[in-house]
Design an enzyme around this catalytic site. Structure first.
Site: not given
Length: 350
Positions: A80, A112, A234
């Site tokens: 990103e 992400c 994550h």
């Protein structure tokens, strides 16, 4: 079976300690480090960006195993913070490793989880026979506005995975995804820093989607958390992955090898992929790894991965590229002024 043929990671050597950021903004450092479980984060050098990080991670993957670059038929880079709005990072990676011109390439964006989406795409291309190898990269020079909560964790780093069928070091038994339109985090065109929905970031953002993909994977595979040796989730901070692991039934020992965020920070598209790489750094044949990424907006990709004998064979050499632990060791610390300069938050007027 399609699987991971090789992998590589790159993390800048510069770090800033979270108390140093807190000092500048008059925040309570103890409360922040305790609340996030993050103590320092990586900072890019003046000449580093997502493209250079992606190139270094990809070169590390190529060093670990003999691969003819001409056989890498696809390169996808998830981020990103691509350096160009119109100019693909993936082409730069392909040129740097010698894979051009006979390849397909593109840049991915899904907050992400863009890097794990790239893994899924490469899996499909390899399995269909369209390409021999595909390279998926997740890399970011993560953004956080000065004084914003994101600034305490937004870091720099990335990982690259080569996907192939012939004797992979780890087979990907299955992958599945869980996706909804949940605007918990966003950055509009032309804005320098992202914004976030505050209380929506945890739930219905992170926890709903990570659990959704993870439970779907366990159901489709007919497995229990205890069937896996390791798990990677994550890691925007240290608290979220530990909490969701407990909610799903995984133990602290299962997630410990891949939980690198306390010393690294949140590398956005690289976060879960660097965690997987850290786990592969110590994995042995027969180990089972459970991975679930998350990207705001929002979605999660889950993977069931099984390490093969190839990881210990003569054809693969982990020592030909630095491990995640080695990349995290011996950092060079900077103060907030140098950090702001490195991140482009202050620039010289000419």
């Amino acid at each position: 079976m399609v699987g991971i043929y090789s992998y590589g990671v790159y993390i800048p050597r510069f770090r800033i300690k979270i108390p140093e950021i807190a000092r500048v903004w008059g925040a309570n450092a103890d409360d922040i480090t305790k609340g996030l479980g993050v103590f320092e984060k990586s900072v890019p050098d003046m000449d580093e960006d997502t493209a250079t990080i992606a190139v270094e991670a990809s070169r590390a993957a190529m060093r670990r195993r003999k691969i003819d670059p001409a056989k890498i038929g696809a390169i996808y880079v998830g981020s990103e913070s691509h350096p160009y709005a119109v100019k693909p990072t993936a082409c730069t990676v392909g040129e740097a490793i010698g894979a051009t011109p006979y390849m397909t390439a593109a840049d991915y964006e899904f907050a992400c989880k863009a890097g794990t989406a790239a893994i899924q795409t490469c899996m499909g291309l390899v399995k269909s026979g369209m390409v021999t190898f595909g390279m998926a990269v997740g890399a970011d020079v993560a953004q956080g506005a000065p004084g914003d909560a994101l600034e305490y964790t937004a870091a720099a780093g990335g990982a690259a995975f080569v996907l192939g069928e012939n004797d992979p070091i780890a087979v990907i038994n299955h992958t599945c995804s869980f996706t909804t339109d949940t605007p918990d985090f966003w950055r509009r065109e032309g804005q320098n820093f992202p914004r976030h929905g505050g209380r929506f970031t945890g739930d219905p953002g992170y926890f709903k989607h990570v659990q959704g993909a993870a439970r779907l994977m366990l159901e489709q595979m007919g497995k229990e958390p205890s069937d896996y040796d390791y798990a990677v989730f994550h890691q925007p901070n240290a608290k979220f992955p530990q909490r969701v692991a407990k909610m799903l039934g995984f133990t602290g020992e299962q997630i410990k090898p891949g939980l690198v965020v306390p010393r690294l920070g949140n590398t956005y598209s690289g976060a879960s992929m660097v965690g997987l790489a850290a786990t592969l750094d110590i994995a042995e044949p027969g180990d089972r790894i459970f991975v679930t990424s998350f990207g705001s907006g929002a979605g999660s990709d889950a993977f069931d991965i099984e390490v093969t004998d190839a990881i210990a064979s003569d054809s693969f050499d982990r020592d030909c590229a630095p491990s995640v632990e080695k990349l995290l060791a011996n950092p060079t610390y900077v103060d907030y002024a140098l950090y702001a300069k490195h991140k482009g938050k202050i620039v010289m007027q000419r």
